[in-house]
Design a protein around this motif. Structure first.
Motif, PDB file in Angstrom:
ATOM      1  N   SER A  91      -1.541   5.034   3.507  1.00  0.00           N
ATOM      2  CA  SER A  91      -2.602   4.567   2.744  1.00  0.00           C
ATOM      3  C   SER A  91      -4.104   5.224   3.379  1.00  0.00           C
ATOM      4  O   SER A  91      -5.107   5.682   2.462  1.00  0.00           O
ATOM      5  CB  SER A  91      -2.669   3.164   2.692  1.00  0.00           C
ATOM      6  OG  SER A  91      -3.708   2.423   3.795  1.00  0.00           O
ATOM      7  N   ALA A 122      -5.826   4.070  -1.928  1.00  0.00           N
ATOM      8  CA  ALA A 122      -5.091   3.672  -0.616  1.00  0.00           C
ATOM      9  C   ALA A 122      -3.912   2.783  -1.180  1.00  0.00           C
ATOM     10  O   ALA A 122      -2.981   2.948  -0.623  1.00  0.00           O
ATOM     11  CB  ALA A 122      -6.099   2.916   0.189  1.00  0.00           C
ATOM     12  N   THR A 181       4.957   2.101   0.213  1.00  0.00           N
ATOM     13  CA  THR A 181       4.758   0.568   1.420  1.00  0.00           C
ATOM     14  C   THR A 181       6.218   0.678   1.903  1.00  0.00           C
ATOM     15  O   THR A 181       7.187   0.514   0.970  1.00  0.00           O
ATOM     16  CB  THR A 181       4.109  -0.476   0.762  1.00  0.00           C
ATOM     17  OG1 THR A 181       3.958  -1.274   1.760  1.00  0.00           O
ATOM     18  CG2 THR A 181       4.685  -0.725  -0.452  1.00  0.00           C
ATOM     19  N   ARG A 226       2.109  -4.442   0.171  1.00  0.00           N
ATOM     20  CA  ARG A 226       0.857  -3.701   0.535  1.00  0.00           C
ATOM     21  C   ARG A 226      -0.051  -4.719   1.184  1.00  0.00           C
ATOM     22  O   ARG A 226      -1.242  -4.944   0.298  1.00  0.00           O
ATOM     23  CB  ARG A 226       0.562  -3.077  -0.445  1.00  0.00           C
ATOM     24  CG  ARG A 226       1.079  -2.008  -1.134  1.00  0.00           C
ATOM     25  CD  ARG A 226       0.598  -1.363  -2.401  1.00  0.00           C
ATOM     26  NE  ARG A 226       1.370   0.175  -2.495  1.00  0.00           N
ATOM     27  CZ  ARG A 226       2.336   0.107  -3.313  1.00  0.00           C
ATOM     28  NH1 ARG A 226       3.135  -0.938  -3.849  1.00  0.00           N
ATOM     29  NH2 ARG A 226       3.097   1.432  -3.492  1.00  0.00           N
ATOM     30  N   ALA A 254      -0.441   4.252  -2.055  1.00  0.00           N
ATOM     31  CA  ALA A 254       0.429   4.991  -0.936  1.00  0.00           C
ATOM     32  C   ALA A 254       1.740   4.077  -1.043  1.00  0.00           C
ATOM     33  O   ALA A 254       1.897   3.071  -1.198  1.00  0.00           O
ATOM     34  CB  ALA A 254      -0.117   4.766   0.393  1.00  0.00           C
TER      35      ALA A 254
END
Length: 208
Positions: free
Chosen positions: A136, A33, A38, A43, A36
């Motif tokens: 995510s 996750a 951002t 994050r 991913a």
């Protein structure tokens, strides 16, 4: 599993075996996750993993356990679900909203630090953080598939987020976009037929 095989095998599952997922596997899935994209490079996401059935019972207490045929028909009408495959999907999914989470090996709650009013953004760029956490969540679904598991998803309705906050004690400044159920699919798990898309009709070169 090869990447495109993961994409092909990724399906929403609402029928699970009774199986515990090892903590190392769950940690790998959550690590995915954090790969991913951002919006701000920070994050600022957190993920609550719930395996304790006592907590799960309390968390899901607010979600209806069933829906009548009449209520289902009204929902389809009120939501303007006119496509046959779409109706089939909802008729399969809506009655399982409680059980698909209760029967899961674990429930994952993603949390996003809310910096703007998501329901009243000043401009579309204020939704960048919201978009990022959904990237995510997709990674969670794909990583679970690669590990031999599957996920489902419920967006909170009504006061479900406030209820979850009371049960799970996450800070007020964090926003919960969904519940995620994760587990090993039953051999008898039902799969809704997918709408087939001709990508040549959906790809536009240089202009629409």
């Amino acid at each position: 599993m090869e990447f495109y095989d993961v994409l092909e095998k990724r399906r929403t599952v609402r029928d699970f075996e009774k199986e515990t997922i090892h903590i190392e596997v769950l940690e790998r899935i959550i690590a995915a996750a954090f790969k991913a994209p951002t919006n701000d490079h920070m994050r600022d996401w957190h993920y609550i993993i719930i395996e304790d059935k006592n907590v799960i019972v309390r968390l899901l207490d607010i979600i209806p356990k069933s829906i009548s045929d009449e209520e289902m028909n009204l929902l389809i009408r009120d939501w303007n679900l006119n496509d046959d495959l779409q109706q089939e999907c909802y008729r399969n999914a809506v009655p399982k909203q409680y059980r698909m989470l209760f029967d899961a090996s674990a429930i994952i709650i993603p949390l996003l630090k809310q910096k703007v009013d998501l329901l009243h953004p000043d401009n579309i760029s204020h939704l960048n953080g919201f978009a990022s956490i959904w990237c995510s969540i997709e990674n969670i679904f794909l990583a679970a598939t690669a590990e031999g598991y599957a996920c489902n998803l419920r967006v909170p309705l009504g006061t479900e987020e406030e209820h979850a906050k009371d049960i799970l004690a996450f800070p007020d400044e964090y926003f919960m976009p969904c519940f995620i159920g994760i587990g090993k699919p039953k051999n008898s798990a039902s799969f809704v037929r997918q709408k087939q898309i001709d990508i040549k009709e959906r790809i536009h070169w240089n202009k629409f």
